[in-house]
Design an enzyme around this catalytic site. Structure first.
Site: not given
Ligand code: 0X9
Ligand code: ZN
Ligand code: ZN
Length: 421
Positions: A174, A177, A230, A301
């Protein structure tokens, strides 16, 4: 020759002028809203698909953080008032946070790479080159592949000897980040230079595969144009919106259970098909080519201070859930022992956060047989969010190293570091 220099100089001015058209977030605010139901969480998420005026910073089962254009604040307030949802200001002016983040740049910019500010991609690449030149016997360059805009995606392997279990780190998928690549580069340096016995053991008895910036196009874009970007930067057929969420693009239960969006304008757009994003495909191909050498997958992340275990696409727990949780707990407990007392929570993504399908850690776990697989959401919990002040980089890196020592120790204790090759 002189004419050539002048041409170059005027080009630079042009580029600088081009750079002046940065997206600004003057008086944009971030609100923390306590939601009472999934419907409310979803409604606020939907509001955020108006991406010019709103942007989702965090969405959890109790709390949503949303950035708002001051002119459109009323749209949000109408809703939160009618449902009497508690709403508090988290960031009062996003642009001043961004300006503050930049202001720590100083004269030593070009002379050395450090961890008291954030660097653009070129500096991170130069850092990798320096490291590779300095430690040729234990490091090697990994050529992951090429991004949509033609940038090289680079990684580094650190290996002190044959027969080590492997740990893979995917970072900065992302774009906004930034703390993730700052941490990844710090970790590379630490593994090579630390004289602490525990760190030496961590460095020398494991093979490390680290990709500090996976989403190179998006990352470059956050530096040149939009700090809050993002996604990837690949255009989408039939849409004016650009990019997909690379962490919804892995080929594992892609687009299942509402864990991603089919709307190209959404921040969680899954892409036109699994692996439609060249950066994700490249990483997946590389990981697949060495999967038997990998015991642990970590995706860096921010933000939220949480270790997320599989799965994101279903609430059904994976087979070794107890171990996944025990290892996450070890990380969390160890970090909390430090003077900063940073509190990391842990749990399955779909339980503690939201449904997210096609994510890296689920793909590594389910499709590549890497039984310890985590998404780690770094500092903070919302005070600064994605714009973590540079002064926190080093303390956060200490947190991460301490957490990793505990995580790897627990993984070993539970038998997860046995060789598969
Ligand atoms: O949404 C996401 O991709 C992640 N959070 S963020 O705020 N950095 O965008 C979390 C990803 C979680 N992982 C899985 N889905 N297994
Ligand atoms: Zn992320
Ligand atoms: Zn499925």
């Amino acid at each position: 020759m002189k004419a050539f220099v002048i041409v170059l100089a005027s080009l630079a001015t042009l580029l600088a002028v081009g750079g002046a058209s940065k997206v600004r977030y003057d008086n944009f605010k971030v609100f923390k809203i306590r939601t009472k139901s999934v419907e409310q969480q979803k409604w606020i998420e939907k509001l955020a698909s108006d991406s010019k005026n709103f942007n989702l910073w965090h969405s959890g089962n109790k709390e949503v953080h949303i950035m708002v254009n001051p002119q459109k604040l009323i749209n949000l307030q109408n809703y939160t008032r009618s449902y009497s949802l508690p709403m508090e200001v988290m960031v009062s002016n996003v642009q001043s946070l961004i300006d503050g983040e930049q202001s720590t740049r100083s004269t030593d910019d070009t002379s050395s790479f450090g961890w008291t500010r954030y660097y653009p991609l070129s500096a991170i690449e130069a850092f990798l080159d320096d490291i590779l030149a300095k430690y040729p016997s234990v490091t090697s360059a990994i050529d992951i592949g090429t991004s949509y805009e033609g940038r090289k995606i680079r990684g580094i392997k650190i290996s002190y000897k044959e027969g080590n279990p492997g740990i893979f780190i995917e970072s900065n998928i992302h774009a906004r980040e930034w703390i993730t690549s700052a941490t990844a580069t710090w970790l590379i340096n630490e593994l090579l230079t630390s004289t602490d016995e525990k760190v030496r053991n961590l460095a020398e008895n494991h093979d490390w595969y680290i990709v500090p910036v996976l989403n190179v196009d998006g990352f470059a874009y956050t530096h040149t144009t939009d700090r809050m970007w993002r996604k990837t930067r690949q255009p989408v057929d039939g849409s004016d919106c650009i990019g997909a969420d690379p962490n919804r693009n892995y080929d594992s239960h892609w687009m299942e259970n509402g864990g991603a969006s089919s709307n190209p304008c959404d921040e969680t757009y899954a892409g036109s098909q699994p692996f439609s994003e060249p950066e994700v495909k490249a990483l997946a191909d590389y990981v697949a080519s060495i999967k038997d050498r990998l015991n642990i997958m970590l995706a860096f992340h921010s933000y939220s201070q949480v270790l997320l275990t599989p799965y994101g696409w279903t609430k059904d727990p994976p087979e070794n859930n107890d171990d996944l949780i025990a290892v996450a707990k070890a990380y969390s407990d160890a970090v909390f022992e430090l003077p900063y007392q940073t509190k990391y929570t842990y749990g399955a993504t779909a339980d503690v956060m939201y449904f997210a399908s096609g994510a890296c850690n689920d793909w590594a776990y389910s499709e590549q047989n890497i039984s310890l697989s985590y998404t780690i959401e770094f500092r903070d919990t919302g005070r600064y969010g994605f714009i973590l002040p540079p002064i926190q980089i080093l303390p956060h890196c200490e947190d991460t190293l301490t957490g990793l020592l505990a995580l790897v120790g627990k993984a070993d204790e539970l038998g997860y570091l046995a060789l598969k090759y």
